[in-house]
Design a protein around this motif. Structure first.
Motif, mmCIF file in Angstrom:
data_model
loop_
_atom_site.group_PDB
_atom_site.id
_atom_site.type_symbol
_atom_site.label_atom_id
_atom_site.label_comp_id
_atom_site.label_asym_id
_atom_site.label_seq_id
_atom_site.Cartn_x
_atom_site.Cartn_y
_atom_site.Cartn_z
ATOM 1 N N UNK B 144 -30.437 15.838 -10.012
ATOM 2 C CA UNK B 144 -29.835 15.105 -10.944
ATOM 3 C C UNK B 144 -29.584 13.598 -10.474
ATOM 4 N N UNK B 145 -29.066 13.579 -9.361
ATOM 5 C CA UNK B 145 -29.072 12.301 -8.494
ATOM 6 C C UNK B 145 -30.571 11.350 -8.835
ATOM 7 N N UNK B 146 -31.500 12.019 -8.446
ATOM 8 C CA UNK B 146 -32.985 11.433 -8.480
ATOM 9 C C UNK B 146 -33.114 11.000 -9.911
ATOM 10 N N UNK B 147 -32.806 11.735 -10.788
ATOM 11 C CA UNK B 147 -32.831 11.410 -12.372
ATOM 12 C C UNK B 147 -32.118 10.428 -12.737
ATOM 13 N N UNK B 148 -30.743 10.304 -12.393
ATOM 14 C CA UNK B 148 -30.011 9.250 -12.669
ATOM 15 C C UNK B 148 -30.593 7.887 -12.043
ATOM 16 N N UNK B 149 -31.098 7.968 -10.897
ATOM 17 C CA UNK B 149 -31.550 6.749 -10.280
ATOM 18 C C UNK B 149 -32.739 6.387 -10.881
ATOM 19 N N UNK B 150 -33.433 7.054 -11.412
ATOM 20 C CA UNK B 150 -34.660 6.738 -12.334
ATOM 21 C C UNK B 150 -34.184 6.231 -13.494
ATOM 22 N N UNK B 151 -33.272 6.835 -14.246
ATOM 23 C CA UNK B 151 -32.753 6.341 -15.618
ATOM 24 C C UNK B 151 -32.024 5.011 -15.237
ATOM 25 N N UNK B 152 -31.423 4.573 -14.008
ATOM 26 C CA UNK B 152 -30.925 3.354 -13.643
ATOM 27 C C UNK B 152 -31.854 2.343 -13.891
ATOM 28 N N UNK B 153 -33.235 2.575 -13.407
ATOM 29 C CA UNK B 153 -34.268 1.575 -13.476
ATOM 30 C C UNK B 153 -34.805 1.471 -14.865
ATOM 31 N N UNK B 154 -34.964 2.686 -15.679
ATOM 32 C CA UNK B 154 -35.835 2.674 -16.876
ATOM 33 C C UNK B 154 -34.855 2.030 -17.893
ATOM 34 N N UNK B 155 -33.702 1.735 -17.648
ATOM 35 C CA UNK B 155 -32.859 1.250 -18.782
ATOM 36 C C UNK B 155 -33.098 -0.481 -18.787
ATOM 37 N N UNK B 156 -33.878 -0.778 -17.665
ATOM 38 C CA UNK B 156 -34.126 -2.102 -17.725
ATOM 39 C C UNK B 156 -35.693 -2.426 -18.117
ATOM 40 N N UNK B 157 -36.113 -1.168 -18.902
ATOM 41 C CA UNK B 157 -37.438 -1.321 -19.345
ATOM 42 C C UNK B 157 -38.507 -2.078 -18.773
ATOM 43 N N UNK B 158 -38.761 -1.353 -17.639
ATOM 44 C CA UNK B 158 -39.735 -2.228 -16.809
ATOM 45 C C UNK B 158 -41.232 -1.792 -17.037
ATOM 46 N N UNK B 159 -42.105 -2.455 -16.923
ATOM 47 C CA UNK B 159 -43.596 -1.980 -17.059
ATOM 48 C C UNK B 159 -44.192 -1.352 -16.018
ATOM 49 N N UNK B 160 -43.441 -1.739 -14.765
ATOM 50 C CA UNK B 160 -44.155 -1.036 -13.636
ATOM 51 C C UNK B 160 -43.050 -0.334 -12.953
ATOM 52 N N UNK B 161 -43.265 1.081 -12.494
ATOM 53 C CA UNK B 161 -42.167 1.766 -11.747
ATOM 54 C C UNK B 161 -42.800 1.659 -10.290
ATOM 55 N N UNK B 162 -41.710 1.340 -9.310
ATOM 56 C CA UNK B 162 -42.353 1.502 -8.115
ATOM 57 C C UNK B 162 -41.206 2.785 -7.307
ATOM 58 N N UNK B 163 -42.044 3.708 -6.816
ATOM 59 C CA UNK B 163 -41.188 4.710 -6.132
ATOM 60 C C UNK B 163 -41.511 5.003 -4.621
ATOM 61 N N UNK B 164 -40.420 5.151 -3.931
ATOM 62 C CA UNK B 164 -40.529 5.402 -2.662
ATOM 63 C C UNK B 164 -39.856 6.762 -2.366
ATOM 64 N N UNK B 165 -40.797 7.822 -2.047
ATOM 65 C CA UNK B 165 -40.824 9.078 -1.664
ATOM 66 C C UNK B 165 -39.887 9.892 -2.898
ATOM 67 N N UNK B 166 -40.452 9.604 -4.109
ATOM 68 C CA UNK B 166 -39.788 10.449 -5.011
ATOM 69 C C UNK B 166 -38.968 11.983 -4.899
ATOM 70 N N UNK B 167 -39.922 12.579 -4.072
ATOM 71 C CA UNK B 167 -39.941 13.928 -4.139
ATOM 72 C C UNK B 167 -39.186 14.429 -2.909
ATOM 73 N N UNK B 168 -38.693 13.463 -2.255
ATOM 74 C CA UNK B 168 -37.997 13.713 -0.876
ATOM 75 C C UNK B 168 -36.835 14.542 -1.174
#
Lengths: 269, 252
Positions: B144-168
């Motif tokens: 859930x934390x990971x999902x929240x962290x992704x949402x916190x970035x999506x809310x800025x409507x980025x074109x590009x998503x950079x992810x550092x070890x998303x599945x760790x």
């Protein structure tokens, strides 16, 4: 070790309580903050030999706890955290202040009266502060402080400390657990490694702070802390604050238990 | 949509202590591409991400996001286009509720509160945790934390998503859920990871980094199946491509 893990759980509990939906929880955070503030000042302003005058003020925490449907036990448990400090401050009074006073034919040293008064004041103030958090929540308290024009930096500091204290404690408990596992004979941490353990934590804290700051900057943080709008103060809120303030002032000026007592005995001073 | 391309030209970066982290990297990522950046520990992946986000600035060469070179001046614009999800969600979720966390970015860009609310709802819905919006971040589970962290970035409507070890540090089910989620995004994705099976499934293209240089750049299916290349770069083939541990038979 288990103590630390328990206190992490403890911190979370106050947050849970703050999410309830009761009459008290719905009051505007700023109003609750100011009411508590006035209450604290009134309690502290009583003289050091005063006990009976303080008693009516117990109504405030008791009523809030009832209306907000808060459980008694966890709140009491948290109040105990402040107890050692209070005892530490008050315990010398009975020793130094020997002068005897007679109350209803009973001779008591004034030191004990001040001790009792300090204890009572601490119960009132600590419970009021805890109830404020348990009915408002730290985030809303933060926005209330901002409405009072408290500098942004202080509020930010408070909120971040509150947010990361659990992360820090988890880190502390990890370090302690790692230590305990490789030193089975010891009770507690040997003094010779205190320095490196504390240093370790400090460095981790710095690194964490750097990463958090980076995460903030990447999302456009420039020092401005925007918490969004909050609905205005309603008539109900003003009534809440006015009602309590009037009560506090009356309790401060008149000794209510004495008044009630004299009503019964028919003697008016 | 060429204006969404990310370009790195002849990039060099040397840390103040003299450690040469990036030694001449050049690549171009187009709109909608999903690229895995892999390499052994210390190969320069994290430094590369920092350079892309304008946290560090190259000693030589340049980074272009859209047609804009990343400099101190353009950093606010660049960061609005690129959203970075950190490895440890605790670093990214610093507010007292999930809602405030997701609203943090949009509020910093001075959007109307109604627009902020709309975006927060949209972002939380996208990652499927709208019901957690009033919770405190430290009370959430790892996934859930990971999902929240992704949402916190999506809310800025980025074109590009950079992810550092998303599945760790995710359990297998949460990992699978996250991969499904990421697969559904239309953003350009740049993912650094040691989870090569995830890279194999999610990324069409892979860039292999070794000692601050590009060792290989090409279709994921070819590169990750190249046992020699993987071994040479301190990696190994994804488990899905390795022999079955029970019967010893190779997949596919």
């Amino acid at each position: 070790m288990s103590n630390i893990m328990n206190s992490i759980f403890d911190i979370r509990l106050l947050d849970d309580l703050a999410r309830k939906e009761t009459i008290v929880h719905r009051i505007h955070p700023l109003v609750k903050f100011l009411t508590t503030f006035i209450y604290l000042i009134v309690v502290v302003s009583f003289g050091k030999y005063e006990i009976s005058g303080l008693l009516p003020l117990l109504i405030f925490p008791v009523l809030i706890m009832t209306l907000a449907e808060l459980p008694l036990r966890p709140i009491l448990k948290r109040m105990l955290i402040a107890a050692p400090f209070v005892v530490g401050i008050g315990i010398m009074n009975p020793i130094f202040d020997h002068q005897a006073v007679s109350i209803g034919g009973l001779s008591v040293s004034r030191g004990w009266i001040t001790f009792l008064s300090i204890t009572l004041k601490s119960v009132l103030t600590v419970s009021a502060a805890l109830l404020l958090i348990a009915t408002t929540g730290m985030d809303k308290l933060g926005s209330a402080l901002r409405m009072l024009k408290i500098p942004r930096l202080f509020v930010l500091q408070l909120l971040l400390t509150y947010r990361y204290i659990s992360v820090l404690m988890e880190e502390v408990s990890r370090v302690l657990r790692a230590y305990a596992m490789r030193s089975p004979q010891q009770k507690g941490v040997h003094w010779s490694v205190w320095g490196s353990l504390a240093g370790q934590l400090l460095i981790r804290t710095f690194e964490r702070a750097q990463r958090v700051y980076l995460a903030m900057r990447l999302r456009g943080f420039t020092g401005e802390y925007n918490t969004g709008g909050y609905p205005g103060i309603a008539a109900r809120d003003i009534a809440y604050m006015a009602g309590w303030t009037v009560f506090f002032v009356i309790a401060r000026i008149y000794n209510i238990p004495m008044l009630i007592g004299s009503l019964f005995t028919g003697v008016i001073l | 949509m060429s204006h969404h391309k990310t370009e790195v030209r002849d990039l060099y970066y040397v840390y103040p202590d003299g450690h040469k982290a990036i030694n001449g990297i050049t690549f171009k990522i187009h709109h909608g591409e999903s690229v895995g950046i892999i390499g052994a520990n210390g190969a320069g992946k994290s430094t590369l991400l920092m350079l892309l986000m304008g946290v560090l600035f190259p000693c030589q060469g340049e980074v272009l996001v859209g047609e804009v070179p990343v400099t101190k001046k353009t950093v606010p614009v660049v960061r609005q286009r690129m959203g970075m999800v950190f490895q440890d969600p605790d670093d990214q979720l610093f507010m007292t509720t999930v809602y405030d966390d997701v609203a943090f970015g949009p509020r910093n860009y001075k959007l109307e509160e109604t627009e902020v609310e709309r975006r927060v709802h949209e972002a939380l819905e996208m990652v499927g945790i709208l019901h957690l919006k009033d919770r405190a971040p430290f009370k959430l589970s790892g996934g859930e934390k990971r999902a929240a962290a992704i949402a916190s970035v999506l809310s800025m409507k980025p074109d590009i998503l950079l992810m550092d070890e998303p599945t760790s540090a995710l359990d297998p089910k949460s990992r699978r859920r996250l991969m499904k989620l990421l697969d559904g995004f239309e953003h350009t994705k740049i993912i650094t990871s040691h989870d090569l099976d995830m890279v194999f499934e999610l990324c069409t293209r892979t860039i292999v980094i070794k000692n601050g240089q590009i060792a290989a750049d090409g279709p994921t299916k070819e590169l990750l199946a190249d046992a020699e290349l993987m071994d040479d770069c301190g990696l190994e083939m994804p488990l899905a491509l390795q022999g079955c541990p029970v019967c010893g038979r190779k997949n596919g």
